[in-house]
Scaffold this active site. Structure first.
Site, PDB file in Angstrom:
ATOM      1  N   ASP A 152       8.166 -24.135  86.563  1.00 41.46           N
ATOM      2  CA  ASP A 152       8.207 -23.759  85.150  1.00 41.46           C
ATOM      3  C   ASP A 152       8.694 -22.321  85.065  1.00 41.46           C
ATOM      4  O   ASP A 152       8.746 -21.606  86.075  1.00 41.46           O
ATOM      5  CB  ASP A 152       6.824 -23.900  84.511  1.00 41.46           C
ATOM      6  CG  ASP A 152       6.807 -23.636  83.005  1.00 41.46           C
ATOM      7  OD1 ASP A 152       7.857 -23.827  82.358  1.00 41.46           O
ATOM      8  OD2 ASP A 152       5.758 -23.234  82.473  1.00 41.46           O
ATOM      9  N   SER A 153       9.010 -21.888  83.856  1.00 38.92           N
ATOM     10  CA  SER A 153       9.394 -20.491  83.670  1.00 38.92           C
ATOM     11  C   SER A 153       8.187 -19.575  83.763  1.00 38.92           C
ATOM     12  O   SER A 153       8.305 -18.399  84.103  1.00 38.92           O
ATOM     13  CB  SER A 153      10.091 -20.303  82.321  1.00 38.92           C
ATOM     14  OG  SER A 153       9.195 -20.609  81.264  1.00 38.92           O
ATOM     15  N   CYS A 211       6.008 -28.363  74.716  1.00 41.58           N
ATOM     16  CA  CYS A 211       6.177 -27.267  75.668  1.00 41.58           C
ATOM     17  C   CYS A 211       4.932 -27.288  76.534  1.00 41.58           C
ATOM     18  O   CYS A 211       3.814 -27.403  76.003  1.00 41.58           O
ATOM     19  CB  CYS A 211       6.310 -25.925  74.941  1.00 41.58           C
ATOM     20  SG  CYS A 211       6.215 -24.481  76.055  1.00 41.58           S
ATOM     21  N   HIS A 270       3.375 -25.069  77.957  1.00 42.73           N
ATOM     22  CA  HIS A 270       2.428 -23.994  77.668  1.00 42.73           C
ATOM     23  C   HIS A 270       1.413 -24.395  76.601  1.00 42.73           C
ATOM     24  O   HIS A 270       0.264 -23.958  76.619  1.00 42.73           O
ATOM     25  CB  HIS A 270       3.172 -22.745  77.173  1.00 42.73           C
ATOM     26  CG  HIS A 270       3.738 -21.883  78.256  1.00 42.73           C
ATOM     27  ND1 HIS A 270       4.907 -22.194  78.910  1.00 42.73           N
ATOM     28  CD2 HIS A 270       3.305 -20.715  78.790  1.00 42.73           C
ATOM     29  CE1 HIS A 270       5.176 -21.250  79.798  1.00 42.73           C
ATOM     30  NE2 HIS A 270       4.212 -20.335  79.748  1.00 42.73           N
ATOM     31  N   GLU A 305       0.325 -17.603  77.657  1.00 44.96           N
ATOM     32  CA  GLU A 305       0.304 -16.714  78.814  1.00 44.96           C
ATOM     33  C   GLU A 305      -0.819 -15.691  78.654  1.00 44.96           C
ATOM     34  O   GLU A 305      -1.531 -15.370  79.615  1.00 44.96           O
ATOM     35  CB  GLU A 305       1.662 -16.004  78.948  1.00 44.96           C
ATOM     36  CG  GLU A 305       2.827 -16.925  79.254  1.00 44.96           C
ATOM     37  CD  GLU A 305       3.117 -17.048  80.739  1.00 44.96           C
ATOM     38  OE1 GLU A 305       2.786 -16.116  81.509  1.00 44.96           O
ATOM     39  OE2 GLU A 305       3.678 -18.095  81.144  1.00 44.96           O
ATOM     40  N   CYS A 307       8.479 -28.209  82.648  1.00 48.33           N
ATOM     41  CA  CYS A 307       8.975 -27.378  81.554  1.00 48.33           C
ATOM     42  C   CYS A 307       9.860 -28.255  80.680  1.00 48.33           C
ATOM     43  O   CYS A 307      10.849 -28.811  81.173  1.00 48.33           O
ATOM     44  CB  CYS A 307       9.768 -26.200  82.113  1.00 48.33           C
ATOM     45  SG  CYS A 307      10.642 -25.212  80.873  1.00 48.33           S
TER      46      CYS A 307
END
Length: 265
Positions: free
Chosen positions: A11-12, A189, A191, A153, A75
């Site tokens: 993932d990023s 997403c 996240h 994050e 992702c």
């Protein structure tokens, strides 16, 4: 003999942990490598051309270094843009992450679904195709948010997530015409499932959130069926393309996901 080759998650940032968690629960003996492209983060605000070039090249390097039995692109943005390129470049199974529109349509009573992703994901023709194939009788509303990626994050870093910022993001869906009828939201997403509880608490009415993590775990299990696993898996490893103090501060959260070693690519 046991097979020590890992399953590699990519993932990023740390959003892919929402995919790694159900896979780890289903396959507890699987060796794990989790790679965060912190140098390229965030993908959601990058151009399609950048992602299409960057991701296959980076995963090629990772495949050479870690010899994984399978790669999971954890992702949505990278998957909707670069999955075909990665599969063409690598000679091993590659599992992508796509918006869970099909299960959302199966769950929806009001036939109005929200799709919450990055700006790059929600504008992809792939999402149009999923909606047409699996939710043709539904109204599918979309909203892209880069801020929600950063808030996820922040949560993993132990920073506070202000509820009012989540309300503003959700208003991008509920504030659209027909948005008051949304009863299922697709976290498009990886996240965003990390914030599902917080978003549910500030939503203007009860709503269910759905994501692709459990389905991806089942896909990994299917593709590795019959393969050997170590009796005791080695410590999970988290790899960052830029290993700085911010990445190292994630150590407690990574350890909760079985990733006790941190390294730089």
């Amino acid at each position: 003999m046991s097979d020590s080759r890992p399953v590699l998650f990519f993932d990023s940032g740390v959003g892919g942990l929402s995919v790694l968690a159900p896979a780890r629960a289903l396959l507890p003996r699987a060796p794990l490598v989790y790679v965060a492209d912190s140098e390229g983060f965030p993908y959601g605000t990058r151009s399609e051309a950048e992602i299409a070039a960057r991701v296959p090249a980076l995963l090629g390097r990772l495949a050479e270094r870690y010899d994984p039995r399978l790669i999971v692109i954890a992702c949505n943005t990278a998957s909707t843009i670069a999955l075909a390129g990665v599969r063409a470049a690598l000679h091993l199974p590659v599992v992508g992450t796509v918006p869970a529109i099909k299960p959302a349509a199966e769950m929806s009573v009001t036939r109005t679904i929200g799709v919450l992703g990055t700006e790059a994901t929600v504008r992809q023709p792939y999402v149009d195709d999923l909606a047409a194939r699996f939710a043709a009788d539904c109204t599918v509303l979309r909203h892209g948010s880069a801020e929600l990626v950063q808030l996820a994050e922040d949560k993993l870093h132990g920073r506070p997530v202000p509820p009012e910022r989540l309300r503003v993001v959700l208003d991008g869906l509920f504030g659209q015409p027909g948005g008051d009828r949304i009863d299922v939201i697709v976290n498009a997403c990886t996240h965003f499932p990390l914030l599902a509880d917080e978003m549910a608490a500030v939503a203007p009415h009860p709503v269910r959130f759905v994501d692709g993590g459990p389905g991806i775990a089942r896909r990994i299990a299917h593709l590795t069926e019959g393969q050997e696993w170590p009796a005791v898996p080695p410590p999970g490893r988290a790899v960052f393309t830029r290993l700085d103090a911010d990445a190292r501060a994630l150590a407690p959260a990574l350890a909760r996901h079985g990733l006790t070693e941190i390294a730089a690519l």
